[in-house]
Write an enzyme that holds these catalytic residues in place. Structure first.
Site, PDB file in Angstrom:
ATOM      1  N   VAL A   1      -7.514  45.300   2.480  1.00 38.42           N
ATOM      2  CA  VAL A   1      -8.814  45.385   3.172  1.00 38.42           C
ATOM      3  C   VAL A   1      -9.358  46.807   3.054  1.00 38.42           C
ATOM      4  CG1 VAL A   1     -10.089  44.996   5.311  1.00 38.42           C
ATOM      5  CG2 VAL A   1      -8.026  43.658   4.845  1.00 38.42           C
TER       6      VAL A   1
ATOM      7  N   GLU B   1     -13.315  40.396  -8.212  1.00 37.53           N
ATOM      8  CA  GLU B   1     -12.125  39.561  -8.351  1.00 37.53           C
ATOM      9  C   GLU B   1     -12.149  38.881  -9.718  1.00 37.53           C
ATOM     10  OE1 GLU B   1      -9.615  39.385  -5.869  1.00 37.53           O
ATOM     11  OE2 GLU B   1     -10.853  41.071  -5.304  1.00 37.53           O
TER      12      GLU B   1
ATOM     13  N   LYS C   1     -10.733  38.985   4.308  1.00 37.83           N
ATOM     14  CA  LYS C   1     -10.489  40.308   4.903  1.00 37.83           C
ATOM     15  C   LYS C   1     -10.751  40.317   6.405  1.00 37.83           C
ATOM     16  CE  LYS C   1     -11.383  42.790   0.595  1.00 37.83           C
ATOM     17  NZ  LYS C   1     -12.453  43.293  -0.279  1.00 37.83           N
TER      18      LYS C   1
HETATM   19  N1  LIG Z   1      -9.685  45.659  -8.333  1.00 39.84           N
HETATM   20  C1  LIG Z   1      -9.895  46.153  -7.116  1.00 39.84           C
HETATM   21  O1  LIG Z   1     -10.736  47.023  -6.894  1.00 39.84           O
HETATM   22  C2  LIG Z   1      -9.062  45.656  -5.976  1.00 39.84           C
HETATM   23  C3  LIG Z   1      -9.194  46.286  -4.717  1.00 39.84           C
HETATM   24  C4  LIG Z   1      -8.422  45.829  -3.632  1.00 39.84           C
HETATM   25  C5  LIG Z   1      -7.547  44.783  -3.823  1.00 39.84           C
HETATM   26  N2  LIG Z   1      -7.453  44.194  -5.050  1.00 39.84           N
HETATM   27  C6  LIG Z   1      -6.478  43.109  -5.202  1.00 39.84           C
HETATM   28  O2  LIG Z   1      -5.448  43.566  -6.065  1.00 39.84           O
HETATM   29  C7  LIG Z   1      -4.902  42.482  -6.788  1.00 39.84           C
HETATM   30  C8  LIG Z   1      -4.938  42.811  -8.282  1.00 39.84           C
HETATM   31  O3  LIG Z   1      -6.280  42.995  -8.670  1.00 39.84           O
HETATM   32  P1  LIG Z   1      -6.657  43.667 -10.077  1.00 39.84           P
HETATM   33  O4  LIG Z   1      -8.109  43.969  -9.981  1.00 39.84           O
HETATM   34  O5  LIG Z   1      -5.705  44.730 -10.415  1.00 39.84           O
HETATM   35  O6  LIG Z   1      -6.455  42.397 -11.046  1.00 39.84           O
HETATM   36  P2  LIG Z   1      -6.351  42.378 -12.651  1.00 39.84           P
HETATM   37  O7  LIG Z   1      -6.955  43.616 -13.232  1.00 39.84           O
HETATM   38  O8  LIG Z   1      -6.854  41.063 -13.070  1.00 39.84           O
HETATM   39  O9  LIG Z   1      -4.768  42.460 -12.914  1.00 39.84           O
HETATM   40  C9  LIG Z   1      -3.895  41.404 -12.647  1.00 39.84           C
HETATM   41  C10 LIG Z   1      -2.556  41.707 -13.291  1.00 39.84           C
HETATM   42  O10 LIG Z   1      -1.641  40.678 -12.940  1.00 39.84           O
HETATM   43  C11 LIG Z   1      -1.090  40.065 -14.111  1.00 39.84           C
HETATM   44  N3  LIG Z   1      -0.982  38.632 -13.840  1.00 39.84           N
HETATM   45  C12 LIG Z   1      -1.909  37.829 -13.249  1.00 39.84           C
HETATM   46  N4  LIG Z   1      -1.439  36.580 -13.134  1.00 39.84           N
HETATM   47  C13 LIG Z   1      -0.199  36.590 -13.672  1.00 39.84           C
HETATM   48  C14 LIG Z   1       0.790  35.613 -13.878  1.00 39.84           C
HETATM   49  N5  LIG Z   1       0.589  34.331 -13.504  1.00 39.84           N
HETATM   50  N6  LIG Z   1       1.963  35.966 -14.455  1.00 39.84           N
HETATM   51  C15 LIG Z   1       2.154  37.244 -14.855  1.00 39.84           C
HETATM   52  N7  LIG Z   1       1.261  38.227 -14.686  1.00 39.84           N
HETATM   53  C16 LIG Z   1       0.085  37.903 -14.125  1.00 39.84           C
HETATM   54  C17 LIG Z   1      -2.053  40.375 -15.239  1.00 39.84           C
HETATM   55  O11 LIG Z   1      -1.313  40.396 -16.450  1.00 39.84           O
HETATM   56  P3  LIG Z   1      -1.987  40.810 -17.878  1.00 39.84           P
HETATM   57  O12 LIG Z   1      -2.323  42.260 -17.736  1.00 39.84           O
HETATM   58  O13 LIG Z   1      -0.942  40.558 -18.878  1.00 39.84           O
HETATM   59  O14 LIG Z   1      -3.201  39.931 -17.968  1.00 39.84           O
HETATM   60  C18 LIG Z   1      -2.585  41.748 -14.837  1.00 39.84           C
HETATM   61  O15 LIG Z   1      -1.725  42.764 -15.280  1.00 39.84           O
HETATM   62  C19 LIG Z   1      -5.722  41.257  -6.359  1.00 39.84           C
HETATM   63  O16 LIG Z   1      -5.055  40.607  -5.313  1.00 39.84           O
HETATM   64  C20 LIG Z   1      -7.012  41.852  -5.848  1.00 39.84           C
HETATM   65  O17 LIG Z   1      -7.647  41.043  -4.895  1.00 39.84           O
HETATM   66  C21 LIG Z   1      -8.179  44.609  -6.127  1.00 39.84           C
HETATM   67  N1  LIG Z   2     -13.281  42.350  -5.160  1.00 44.82           N
HETATM   68  C1  LIG Z   2     -13.011  43.158  -4.039  1.00 44.82           C
HETATM   69  C2  LIG Z   2     -11.943  44.159  -4.350  1.00 44.82           C
HETATM   70  C3  LIG Z   2     -11.497  44.955  -3.165  1.00 44.82           C
HETATM   71  O1  LIG Z   2     -10.765  44.159  -2.281  1.00 44.82           O
HETATM   72  C4  LIG Z   2     -14.286  43.873  -3.616  1.00 44.82           C
HETATM   73  O2  LIG Z   2     -15.238  43.888  -4.403  1.00 44.82           O
HETATM   74  O3  LIG Z   2     -14.348  44.387  -2.503  1.00 44.82           O
HETATM   75 NA    NA Z   3      -7.383  49.787   3.079  1.00 41.12          NA
END
Ligand SMILES: NC(=O)c1ccc[n+]([C@@H]2O[C@H](COP(=O)([O-])OP(=O)(O)OC[C@H]3O[C@@H](n4cnc5c(N)ncnc54)[C@H](OP(=O)(O)O)[C@@H]3O)[C@@H](O)[C@H]2O)c1
Ligand SMILES: N[C@@H](CCO)C(=O)O
Ligand code: NA
Length: 432
Positions: free
Chosen positions: A129, A187, A202
């Site tokens: 969050v 996402e 959240k």
């Molecule tokens: N992005 C943001 O700003 C942000 C902020 C706060 C929270 N989050 C949270 O953080 C988490 C990750 O987000 P992200 O933006 O980093 O996502 P992302 O860039 O899509 O990365 C996901 C990673 O997980 C791997 N993966 C996904 N499914 C898989 C599976 N079934 N088996 C094996 N590996 C798998 C992918 O592998 P590959 O690399 O091989 O594809 C990739 O490395 C999510 O829960 C999101 O809601 C993100």
């Molecule tokens: N997709 C989310 C990432 C952070 O949780 C956002 O835009 O706020």
């Molecule tokens: Na936080």
């Protein structure tokens, strides 16, 4: 002493996390004791921003969560499965867990925390969050002495970025969404952002922490930003508001019951309100409690580095506990989750709020009078009526109501829709 983490996911947040861990100079000294033991990904061939030793990478994520060498599992996969099952397996193997996955915690938090408490392990989620903003730990610890009455804020970076670009630059919705995806804010399936589901996850988590009870995710009323048009942004601006996607959890103590308002929807926020000035990917969360009064948390709500900052701080917290008290002590009740009962949620029709509505009317004499009468008949009093424009051969009328029970407002709208003079009601938004 060295502590090994198993990283599940090496995408936007996973890469940011590895960058911090591989570059500890000038940060807290405890970081030097943390190493990356294994990294689980979907594809071994994908080009990566950081070169890791190839033996660290695997597609066998189960082998990471059961690896006896690993102390802490950091889940950064996103999505519900296999994230949920892997978190549960990690807990069953006695690992502490750090996750950024609000979707899993909002839906399966009760199951996950029950297992974690049984096993005596922590599941920390600061990154889930507000991205890099410290808000989970302050709610659990620093604000624990307060009786919280409301938590309200902008908790989705993607939609705030879209709304800001639309209102400041007149940008087009789909172009800005593509940019937010490029910047790593959105996402994997951006409908979770645009339709308000991510913000709903959240606020369910924040409400549970602030109000000390479990919250069912399906109890969060949720509207996204698809219906917010450039026309409404412009009217809102003229009337002294900005439009923000707000997530709201509010205690509504009535004589005989203690219920929560729990909702996510686009909202007209007065330009003078503290939340009005959180723009772009920035998030802001306003918490109100007794005796503290109001406190606002503000900062980057998404993105690789900021989110990784929160992930690594959780890892460091666990390492700090492991260093000082070993693995066998009881869980710290201020860091774990011990809720048992479910919060009561108030029905939306009982909500009392102001509304903004835009009507397209046939330009017949007395149309404003008809509107006013229909509202009056249902106990809705109007704060302002602005007949602003002509759209084609229709007159465009915008009204802002005083506080009104949502149920009454909806009944008035049903009556208005059947008026001969009314062509359509293109937008209805709540006003803070
Ligand atoms: N992005 C943001 O700003 C942000 C902020 C706060 C929270 N989050 C949270 O953080 C988490 C990750 O987000 P992200 O933006 O980093 O996502 P992302 O860039 O899509 O990365 C996901 C990673 O997980 C791997 N993966 C996904 N499914 C898989 C599976 N079934 N088996 C094996 N590996 C798998 C992918 O592998 P590959 O690399 O091989 O594809 C990739 O490395 C999510 O829960 C999101 O809601 C993100
Ligand atoms: N997709 C989310 C990432 C952070 O949780 C956002 O835009 O706020
Ligand atoms: Na936080």
């Amino acid at each position: 002493m060295t502590f090994k983490i198993g990283l599940l996911g090496f995408g936007v947040v996973g890469t940011g996390t590895a960058k911090i861990l591989l570059d500890p100079f000038g940060r807290h000294p405890v970081l030097k004791e943390i190493t990356i033991g294994r990294v689980g990904v979907r594809s071994l061939d994908k080009p990566r921003e950081i070169e890791l030793s190839p033996q660290l990478l695997t597609t066998d994520l189960e082998s990471i969560v059961t690896d006896p060498e690993i102390d802490i599992i950091v889940e950064l996969l996103g999505g519900l499965e296999p994230a949920r099952s892997l978190i549960l397996k990690a807990i069953a193997s006695g690992k502490h867990v750090v996750t950024a996955n609000k979707a899993v915690i909002a839906r399966f938090g009760d199951e996950i925390y029950a297992k974690a408490n049984e096993k005596g392990v922590y599941v920390l989620l600061e990154a889930a969050v507000g991205g890099g903003i410290p808000v989970i730990k302050p709610l659990k610890q620093s604000l624990g002495a307060n009786r919280i009455s409301s938590i309200m804020g902008i908790v989705n970076g993607t939609t705030n970025y879209i709304l800001t670009e639309m209102s400041q630059k007149g940008a087009d919705f789909s172009e800005v969404l593509a940019k937010a995806q490029e910047l790593g804010y959105a996402e994997a399936d951006p409908t979770a952002d645009v339709d308000g589901f991510d913000a709903a996850d959240k606020i369910a988590i924040l409400a549970s922490l602030g109000f000390g009870g479990r919250v069912k995710r399906e109890d969060v009323y949720c509207e996204g930003i698809r219906q917010v048009s450039a026309v409404d942004i412009a009217y809102a601006d003229r009337l002294g508001f900005v439009i923000k996607l707000l997530a709201i959890a509010k205690d509504t103590v009535k004589e005989d019951s203690d219920t929560l308002e729990l909702r996510v929807h686009p909202t007209l926020v007065p330009k003078t309100h503290p939340l009005a000035n959180a723009n772009g990917v920035y998030n802001a969360i306003l918490v109100e409690g007794e005796p503290l009064g109001q406190v606002m948390f503000y900062g980057p709500g998404a993105g690789s580095g900021p989110t990784a900052s929160a992930v690594v701080s959780d890892v460091m917290n666990i390492v700090g506990i492991l260093k000082s008290s070993g693995k066998t002590r009881e869980l710290d009740p201020l860091l774990s989750c011990i809720h048992q009962h479910y919060c009561q949620i108030a029905p939306m029709e009982d909500l009392s709020t102001r509304f903004y509505a835009r009507f397209l009317c046939r330009d017949v004499p007395g149309v404003i009078g008809h509107l006013g009468m229909a509202f009056g008949d249902h106990g809705v009093s109007l704060e302002s009526v602005v007949q602003i424009g002509i759209r084609g051969d229709l007159a465009e009328i915008v009204v802002v109501t005083h506080d009104v029970r949502e149920g009454n407002f909806r009944s008035a709208l049903a009556a208005i829709e059947s008026l001969e003079a009314i062509d359509s009601i293109p937008s209805i938004l709540r006003v803070l």
